[in-house]
Scaffold this motif. Sequence first.
Motif, PDB file in Angstrom:
ATOM      1  N   LEU A 389       0.825  -1.206   0.000  1.00  0.00           N
ATOM      2  CA  LEU A 389       0.000   0.000   0.000  1.00  0.00           C
ATOM      3  C   LEU A 389       0.863   1.262   0.000  1.00  0.00           C
ATOM      4  CD1 LEU A 389      -2.991   0.755   0.006  1.00  0.00           C
ATOM      5  CD2 LEU A 389      -2.827   1.033   2.480  1.00  0.00           C
ATOM      6  N   GLU A 390       0.590   2.161  -0.956  1.00  0.00           N
ATOM      7  CA  GLU A 390       1.352   3.401  -1.096  1.00  0.00           C
ATOM      8  C   GLU A 390       0.508   4.639  -0.797  1.00  0.00           C
ATOM      9  OE1 GLU A 390       2.835   3.298  -5.063  1.00  0.00           O
ATOM     10  OE2 GLU A 390       4.214   1.630  -4.695  1.00  0.00           O
ATOM     11  N   ILE A 391      -0.798   4.577  -1.077  1.00  0.00           N
ATOM     12  CA  ILE A 391      -1.686   5.721  -0.869  1.00  0.00           C
ATOM     13  C   ILE A 391      -2.885   5.278  -0.037  1.00  0.00           C
ATOM     14  CG2 ILE A 391      -3.206   7.396  -2.002  1.00  0.00           C
ATOM     15  CD1 ILE A 391      -1.345   7.383  -4.390  1.00  0.00           C
ATOM     16  N   MET A 392      -3.128   5.986   1.075  1.00  0.00           N
ATOM     17  CA  MET A 392      -4.281   5.695   1.938  1.00  0.00           C
ATOM     18  C   MET A 392      -4.960   7.027   2.254  1.00  0.00           C
ATOM     19  SD  MET A 392      -4.420   4.089   5.804  1.00  0.00           S
ATOM     20  CE  MET A 392      -3.306   2.739   5.420  1.00  0.00           C
ATOM     21  N   ASP A 393      -6.203   7.181   1.788  1.00  0.00           N
ATOM     22  CA  ASP A 393      -6.932   8.431   2.004  1.00  0.00           C
ATOM     23  C   ASP A 393      -8.339   8.113   2.516  1.00  0.00           C
ATOM     24  OD1 ASP A 393      -8.066  10.910   2.023  1.00  0.00           O
ATOM     25  OD2 ASP A 393      -7.487  11.460  -0.007  1.00  0.00           O
ATOM     26  N   PHE A 394      -8.545   8.334   3.825  1.00  0.00           N
ATOM     27  CA  PHE A 394      -9.855   8.145   4.441  1.00  0.00           C
ATOM     28  C   PHE A 394     -10.420   9.479   4.929  1.00  0.00           C
ATOM     29  CE2 PHE A 394      -8.198   3.720   5.762  1.00  0.00           C
ATOM     30  CZ  PHE A 394      -8.564   3.200   4.532  1.00  0.00           C
ATOM     31  N   SER A 395      -9.949  10.576   4.398  1.00  0.00           N
ATOM     32  CA  SER A 395     -10.316  11.894   4.909  1.00  0.00           C
ATOM     33  C   SER A 395     -11.772  12.236   4.649  1.00  0.00           C
ATOM     34  CB  SER A 395      -9.413  12.954   4.271  1.00  0.00           C
ATOM     35  OG  SER A 395      -9.590  12.994   2.870  1.00  0.00           O
ATOM     36  N   GLN A 396     -12.271  13.158   5.469  1.00  0.00           N
ATOM     37  CA  GLN A 396     -13.612  13.731   5.313  1.00  0.00           C
ATOM     38  C   GLN A 396     -14.699  12.660   5.310  1.00  0.00           C
ATOM     39  OE1 GLN A 396     -13.465  16.939   2.531  1.00  0.00           O
ATOM     40  NE2 GLN A 396     -15.634  17.405   2.702  1.00  0.00           N
ATOM     41  N   SER A 411       4.690  -0.312   5.380  1.00  0.00           N
ATOM     42  CA  SER A 411       6.052   0.210   5.215  1.00  0.00           C
ATOM     43  C   SER A 411       6.281   0.972   3.919  1.00  0.00           C
ATOM     44  CB  SER A 411       7.058  -0.941   5.309  1.00  0.00           C
ATOM     45  OG  SER A 411       6.744  -1.961   4.363  1.00  0.00           O
ATOM     46  N   SER A 412       5.430   0.767   2.896  1.00  0.00           N
ATOM     47  CA  SER A 412       5.634   1.458   1.623  1.00  0.00           C
ATOM     48  C   SER A 412       4.769   2.701   1.482  1.00  0.00           C
ATOM     49  CB  SER A 412       5.326   0.509   0.460  1.00  0.00           C
ATOM     50  OG  SER A 412       6.198  -0.596   0.452  1.00  0.00           O
ATOM     51  N   GLN A 433       7.865   5.044  11.701  1.00  0.00           N
ATOM     52  CA  GLN A 433       8.472   3.943  10.948  1.00  0.00           C
ATOM     53  C   GLN A 433       8.244   4.081   9.442  1.00  0.00           C
ATOM     54  OE1 GLN A 433       7.009   0.221  12.503  1.00  0.00           O
ATOM     55  NE2 GLN A 433       7.536   0.730  14.612  1.00  0.00           N
ATOM     56  N   LEU A 434       7.367   5.003   9.036  1.00  0.00           N
ATOM     57  CA  LEU A 434       7.006   5.124   7.622  1.00  0.00           C
ATOM     58  C   LEU A 434       8.054   5.965   6.904  1.00  0.00           C
ATOM     59  CD1 LEU A 434       3.161   5.694   8.059  1.00  0.00           C
ATOM     60  CD2 LEU A 434       4.383   3.555   7.647  1.00  0.00           C
ATOM     61  N   LYS A 435       9.176   5.353   6.583  1.00  0.00           N
ATOM     62  CA  LYS A 435      10.323   6.078   6.052  1.00  0.00           C
ATOM     63  C   LYS A 435      10.088   6.631   4.644  1.00  0.00           C
ATOM     64  CE  LYS A 435      12.375   5.246   9.804  1.00  0.00           C
ATOM     65  NZ  LYS A 435      13.586   4.675  10.162  1.00  0.00           N
ATOM     66  N   SER A 436       9.068   6.118   3.924  1.00  0.00           N
ATOM     67  CA  SER A 436       8.801   6.578   2.560  1.00  0.00           C
ATOM     68  C   SER A 436       7.707   7.638   2.498  1.00  0.00           C
ATOM     69  CB  SER A 436       8.397   5.399   1.663  1.00  0.00           C
ATOM     70  OG  SER A 436       9.406   4.424   1.612  1.00  0.00           O
TER      71      SER A 436
END
Length: 973
Positions: A389-396, A411-412, A433-436
């Motif tokens: 997983l690279e993009i996570m958007d649960f906003s609004q 981690s990605s 821990q989310l270095k990216s």
Amino acid sequence: MRSLFGVFFFICLSPLLVKSLSPSLNDDVLGLIVFKADIRDPDGKLSSWNEEDDSPCNNWVGVKCNPRSNRVSDLVLDGFGLSGKLGRGLLQLQFLRKLSLARNNLTGSISLSFAQLPDLRVLDLSENAFSGSISSDLFTQCGSLRSISLAKNKFSGLIPDSLGSCSSLASLNFSGNQFSGSLPLGVWSLSGLRSLDISDNMLEGEIPNSIEGLNNLRGISLSNNQFTGEVPDGIGNCLLLRSVDLSQNLFSGGLPRTMEKLSLCNNIILRKNGFTGEVSEWIGKMKNLETLDLSENNFTGQIPDSFGKLQSLKMLNISKNALTGSLPEAMTNCVNLLAFDISHNSLTGNLPSWIFKLGLQQVLFSDNELSGNIENAFASSLENSRKKLEIMDFSQNKLSGEIPSAVGDFSSLQFLNMARNSFIGSFPVKIGQLKSLSFLDLSENQLNSSIPSDIGFITSLNELRLEKNSFEGNIPTTIGNCAALISLSLADNELTGSIPASLAKLTSLQMVDVSFNKLTGALPKQLANLVNLQSFNISHNQLQGELPAGSFFNTISPSSLSGNPSLCGAAVNKTCQTVLPKPIVLNPNSTDATPGPITPNFARGKKILSISALIAIGAAAAIVIGVIAITVLNLRVRAAPSRSAVALTFSGGDEFSHSPSSDGASGKLVMFSGDHDFSTETHALLNKDCELGRGGFGAVYRTVLRDGRSVAIKKLTISSLVKSQEDFEREVKKLGKIRHVNLVSLEGYYWTTSLQLLIYEYISGGNLYKHLHEGSKGTNLSWNERFNVILGAAKGLSHLHQMDIIHYNLKSSNILIDALGEPKVADYGLARLLPMLDRYVLSSKIQSALGYMAPEFACKTVKITEKCDVYGFGILVLEIVTGKRPVEYMEDDVVVLSDMVRGALEEGKVEECVDNRLQGKFPVEEAIPVMKLGLICTSQVPSNRPDMAEVVNILELIRCPAESQEEGSGDSS
């Protein structure tokens, strides 16, 4: 006639073409040479085209010939950097089958008629700068053409009707131009057409039902035009279609059910139109679909359960519609789904538990009405999915509860947005821990607690938004490690403390908003170095003092400063008051023993003035005499430290306890903890016999407290450079608060204007330099002990850098070893006691650190940062592993340690550099990586050196626990 005259004129004027009059010159050579004369070839790609050759078929670049006829069949000059106009010389190539001039800089209009090239099959003029309209006779007699591409030029006007006569066309690409009007009706009847791309133009009209005649069509792209009407039923007869892109047009109505017959279709893209109605259930029958994009339309209803049958689906985008209901459970069968976007709808229900089981790369659910706790969804996530997983958007949405710590397991992750929900609790503990991660938005929730220092580990962060929560505590200084940060918003919280000076390290910073908090103190002057700042909002805090002097802060908007009544400067239209010491004035009418202010008495003005003047004169004389006396005493103390002792007494209690003597000459002593007195019975405080050593900043002595505990006292020899007492005490107290197992603790200090002492904990094991270079064979350090020293020193330095302190004077003599073998870094932060960081003064004070000093010390234009310490640490690592000094002076040569190790590494002999005294008792798999790490730390370019926090992580990865234990037990025996 004109064309013949032009060719004749060219031949007669060019001395290079004398041979062109020879009967051996064929039409192909003539045509290509004339073509070359009309263009510019800046890179000399056509240098092999020699007019003296009898034929272009041997070695002319870009030319291919038919082996039977020995005539040019292909001319392919893609990406040659050619410019100029398309000349008529090409018409001489009567047997040409393929003409490809793509990706050049050719200009002008196309006036040629390719009807004169009867064998032409492929015409590719894409990605040039051709312009103007296309001649109506360009495609007359084009029956032989199979492929035409004019893509990505600047053509305009109408597409000529003659295009419809190209009956053999299989591929047509006019995309990326400025064509207008309708597509000729004849194009919709080209039964051999396999690919039609007219996207990115200004074409209009409707798709006729005659599209059903394109029964060989594999791909159609009409995107980004102005087509209108409904999609005709006839499209369902194009059974071979693999890709349909009708996006960004004005299509309306529902989708024709005949589309369900397109069973081979992989991609359907209908984004940004005016389609209406419910999302059809029959879409689930298109089992080869990999991309389905229905976004930005007016679809209503629920997401069909049949979508769960699309097991080949990789990208599903149904965002920006009016969809309702919850996500169907059947979608758990979409096992190949990578991107899922349902944002900007009215979907309800909980976050489904299967969402993190699919191996998604992108999850965009923003701006819906999802509710409830998200803990179950994260608890159900699979390890393999978390890595993708690279993009996570649960906003609004209306999500609630705490943000699970498991979010830190993805981690990605590069983009995380949970803003505008109802989340509570603390900052997610594992986000560090989310270095990216490059984007983090937790704004407009109900989060509290402090912002953790771990935020500094996310060095790739570009934007951080935490506004409108209830965060409290200080802004962590470690935020200065987020070197890529461009935008920072912490507004509308409960933050206290000062704005950290470490913000000045974020040279890419453009926007800062810390308004509506409870911040105090002055703005760090270093912020003036942020040359990219565009907005800096500190309004409605409790900040004070003068603004930093800099181009941005000279023109900052007053609204960004409002609500801070103690700020001063031109931007707030308030003059900064200069603070001057109050004069000492004695009141002759006072009966008190203490000085008091003069009370005006106008009835006796003359008498009072006279007495005041006399007293002032007397006081001034007394002060002069006192200064002379103190100066003489100080000179005596400096001249004979071995014979005198400074009488110091103090008491403990508070964190900082003060006990200034009643005798002003005794100075001021402060101990940070404990209740101790110096024992003058055992040793004089600065007795020469108790001297432990001398360094660039002063000599160090050992003395004993009354409770029997030993301390080390450093007598500073930089008195003329030390800051004022107020600044000195402020800096020393900061150093006194630093506590770390690998740092020598500062216990207290003593101050007079001519003498400053720093009181440290006493370390009994001596310094590392003596262990490495002056010890006998019986005291050799084992590999385990050396590794522990390296790791401990790294941890100590890392902690200093987190506290925004640079050591500046790192060397083996400043690494002390305690009784348990634990390393402790000493002499840190002393440069902060100087009034300014002058490189010449500083380097002269630490000249004993030859070999450890980073190259930027010699360059005034390069900023001194923590990376200077990293360089010194790299040298220290090499010194510990090799047992050699940083610079060794031989009889006829000077050996620089880092150069020697780097050369050995290049020759594959780095193992030979390990200290001979270890006699092979070291793990090669640790020693070589440690030396490589040392070399990386000594890079000439500061930005190429790792941070000390990264160094610690690397060292812990290098360490092999099992083998280390075995070796350790062997050493002890």
